[in-house]
Design a protein around this motif. Structure first.
Motif, PDB file in Angstrom:
ATOM      1  N   PRO A 109      96.511  24.288  62.181  1.00 50.36           N
ATOM      2  CA  PRO A 109      95.913  23.222  61.374  1.00 50.36           C
ATOM      3  C   PRO A 109      96.634  22.938  60.062  1.00 50.36           C
ATOM      4  CG  PRO A 109      94.470  25.155  61.496  1.00 50.36           C
ATOM      5  CD  PRO A 109      95.535  25.340  62.509  1.00 50.36           C
ATOM      6  N   SER A 110      97.373  23.899  59.537  1.00 49.71           N
ATOM      7  CA  SER A 110      98.104  23.650  58.293  1.00 49.71           C
ATOM      8  C   SER A 110      99.158  22.568  58.464  1.00 49.71           C
ATOM      9  CB  SER A 110      98.771  24.939  57.799  1.00 49.71           C
ATOM     10  OG  SER A 110      99.750  25.394  58.718  1.00 49.71           O
ATOM     11  N   ALA A 111      99.577  22.311  59.723  1.00 54.08           N
ATOM     12  CA  ALA A 111     100.589  21.291  59.997  1.00 54.08           C
ATOM     13  C   ALA A 111      99.974  19.976  60.453  1.00 54.08           C
ATOM     14  CB  ALA A 111     101.562  21.796  61.070  1.00 54.08           C
ATOM     15  N   ILE A 157      84.052  23.021  54.498  1.00 53.93           N
ATOM     16  CA  ILE A 157      83.484  24.349  54.250  1.00 53.93           C
ATOM     17  C   ILE A 157      84.378  25.426  54.839  1.00 53.93           C
ATOM     18  CG2 ILE A 157      81.572  25.884  54.870  1.00 53.93           C
ATOM     19  CD1 ILE A 157      79.733  23.403  54.607  1.00 53.93           C
ATOM     20  N   LYS A 158      84.844  25.226  56.053  1.00 57.62           N
ATOM     21  CA  LYS A 158      85.707  26.214  56.697  1.00 57.62           C
ATOM     22  C   LYS A 158      87.000  26.414  55.913  1.00 57.62           C
ATOM     23  CE  LYS A 158      86.127  25.402  61.136  1.00 57.62           C
ATOM     24  NZ  LYS A 158      86.185  24.606  62.393  1.00 57.62           N
ATOM     25  N   VAL A 160      87.398  25.995  52.615  1.00 58.43           N
ATOM     26  CA  VAL A 160      87.082  26.725  51.381  1.00 58.43           C
ATOM     27  C   VAL A 160      86.838  28.205  51.689  1.00 58.43           C
ATOM     28  CG1 VAL A 160      85.445  26.933  49.465  1.00 58.43           C
ATOM     29  CG2 VAL A 160      86.187  24.670  50.221  1.00 58.43           C
ATOM     30  N   LEU A 161      86.159  28.473  52.787  1.00 56.39           N
ATOM     31  CA  LEU A 161      85.920  29.867  53.174  1.00 56.39           C
ATOM     32  C   LEU A 161      87.226  30.586  53.502  1.00 56.39           C
ATOM     33  CD1 LEU A 161      82.742  29.479  55.411  1.00 56.39           C
ATOM     34  CD2 LEU A 161      82.898  30.837  53.310  1.00 56.39           C
ATOM     35  N   ALA A 162      88.138  29.907  54.172  1.00 54.74           N
ATOM     36  CA  ALA A 162      89.428  30.531  54.492  1.00 54.74           C
ATOM     37  C   ALA A 162      90.148  30.934  53.210  1.00 54.74           C
ATOM     38  CB  ALA A 162      90.287  29.571  55.311  1.00 54.74           C
ATOM     39  N   ASP A 163      90.107  30.059  52.211  1.00 55.60           N
ATOM     40  CA  ASP A 163      90.721  30.396  50.925  1.00 55.60           C
ATOM     41  C   ASP A 163      90.041  31.602  50.301  1.00 55.60           C
ATOM     42  OD1 ASP A 163      92.284  29.611  48.328  1.00 55.60           O
ATOM     43  OD2 ASP A 163      90.175  29.729  47.705  1.00 55.60           O
ATOM     44  N   HIS A 168      95.002  32.659  56.057  1.00 59.06           N
ATOM     45  CA  HIS A 168      95.786  31.424  56.161  1.00 59.06           C
ATOM     46  C   HIS A 168      94.939  30.319  56.759  1.00 59.06           C
ATOM     47  CE1 HIS A 168      99.128  28.741  57.204  1.00 59.06           C
ATOM     48  NE2 HIS A 168      99.867  29.457  56.371  1.00 59.06           N
ATOM     49  N   LEU A 169      95.224  29.087  56.360  1.00 56.00           N
ATOM     50  CA  LEU A 169      94.506  27.939  56.905  1.00 56.00           C
ATOM     51  C   LEU A 169      94.608  27.881  58.432  1.00 56.00           C
ATOM     52  CD1 LEU A 169      92.862  25.366  56.309  1.00 56.00           C
ATOM     53  CD2 LEU A 169      95.033  24.145  56.040  1.00 56.00           C
ATOM     54  N   ASP A 170      95.679  28.408  58.995  1.00 54.47           N
ATOM     55  CA  ASP A 170      95.832  28.382  60.448  1.00 54.47           C
ATOM     56  C   ASP A 170      94.774  29.230  61.164  1.00 54.47           C
ATOM     57  OD1 ASP A 170      97.925  26.652  60.240  1.00 54.47           O
ATOM     58  OD2 ASP A 170      99.490  28.143  60.558  1.00 54.47           O
ATOM     59  N   SER A 171      94.036  30.033  60.409  1.00 57.60           N
ATOM     60  CA  SER A 171      92.953  30.827  61.004  1.00 57.60           C
ATOM     61  C   SER A 171      91.580  30.213  60.758  1.00 57.60           C
ATOM     62  CB  SER A 171      92.967  32.256  60.438  1.00 57.60           C
ATOM     63  OG  SER A 171      94.160  32.922  60.773  1.00 57.60           O
ATOM     64  N   PHE A 172      91.536  29.046  60.118  1.00 58.52           N
ATOM     65  CA  PHE A 172      90.218  28.545  59.724  1.00 58.52           C
ATOM     66  C   PHE A 172      89.363  28.094  60.898  1.00 58.52           C
ATOM     67  CE2 PHE A 172      90.868  24.202  60.574  1.00 58.52           C
ATOM     68  CZ  PHE A 172      90.036  23.347  59.870  1.00 58.52           C
ATOM     69  N   GLN A 173      89.975  27.849  62.054  1.00 59.27           N
ATOM     70  CA  GLN A 173      89.187  27.478  63.223  1.00 59.27           C
ATOM     71  C   GLN A 173      88.406  28.670  63.786  1.00 59.27           C
ATOM     72  OE1 GLN A 173      88.691  24.542  63.519  1.00 59.27           O
ATOM     73  NE2 GLN A 173      90.428  23.207  63.947  1.00 59.27           N
ATOM     74  N   ARG A 174      88.637  29.851  63.251  1.00 58.81           N
ATOM     75  CA  ARG A 174      87.861  31.023  63.672  1.00 58.81           C
ATOM     76  C   ARG A 174      86.538  31.114  62.916  1.00 58.81           C
ATOM     77  NH1 ARG A 174      92.538  35.777  64.083  1.00 58.81           N
ATOM     78  NH2 ARG A 174      94.086  34.488  65.183  1.00 58.81           N
TER      79      ARG A 174
END
Length: 232
Positions: A109-111, A157-158, A160-163, A168-174
């Motif tokens: 997702p970062s890309a 929200i996802k 902000v929580l990842a931060d 990494h933002l690439d894990s925010f879908q978890r």
């Protein structure tokens, strides 16, 4: 300073399985209105000092019962708006999964940059900046630890929580943020602490209703994690 990240209640777009994005006039459905009304009891007794929200209608509707109960006027924050999905806005999810970009959104997702819209990395940057700036503003205004609510959208929200989790933002879908869910972050001088993720139960309590540290424990920095886990 502690923020409750509240996702708006279920919307008419959620039930139509379309990507609402920043479409005008997307309101809560009947279930969403029930969820909005229930928020009052879910946070009853918590010392909420401020409400901040995305400019979109579904977030305004979600906060209406709580704002009336607390006598607070929500502050509208443009940086907490939904992702600008550009040409994807309003399209059926079932059609979007066939797009090549869908796999990028899921796996890297970062890309991901939406056609004629914005990138998810930019979404995270604006949303985190907004949360931290409001956190500082409220700390300056109240001169003490303050609990506040930010009503926004799932992907925001996802991000902000990842931060806050330092992932990494690439894990925010978890990370999951269901409609009307609450996720809680306590910001300190050294690090954020994630207290709740995707809370959908009847009462939000736990660390939010815990008494302040006793005087004899004052020598411990509140930014420090508890060694060995919780003291309870």
């Amino acid at each position: 300073m502690t923020v409750i990240l509240l996702r708006h209640g279920r919307s008419t777009s959620n039930t139509a399985h379309t990507l609402a994005g920043r479409s005008e006039g997307v309101d809560l459905d009947d279930k969403g209105r029930e969820q909005a009304a229930a928020i009052v009891e879910r946070v009853a007794g918590l010392p909420i000092k401020a409400l901040v929200r995305s400019p979109l209608l579904r977030c305004g509707r979600t906060l209406e019962p709580l704002a009336a109960e607390l006598g607070l006027e929500p502050v509208i924050e443009e940086r907490l708006a939904e992702v600008d999905y550009g040409a994807w806005t309003g399209r059926k999810i079932g059609d979007l999964v066939k797009e090549p970009l869908w796999a990028v959104v899921q796996q890297q997702p970062s890309a991901a940059v939406f056609p004629d819209g914005e990138g998810l990395a930019a979404v995270q940057a604006r949303a985190v900046a907004a949360v931290r700036e409001h956190d500082k503003r409220l700390a300056d205004e109240h001169g003490a630890d303050t609990l506040w609510v930010a009503c926004t959208h799932g992907d925001v929200i996802k991000a902000v929580l990842a931060d806050a989790l330092g992932t990494h933002l690439d894990s925010f879908q978890r990370i999951t943020a269901d409609p009307a869910s609450m996720s809680v972050i306590r910001y300190t001088t050294l690090r954020p602490f994630v207290v709740h993720i995707n809370h959908t139960g009847p009462t939000l309590a736990s660390a939010l209703s815990a008494p302040p540290p006793k005087a004899e424990a004052a020598e411990t920095d509140t930014s420090d994690a508890v060694v060995g886990g919780s003291t309870d």
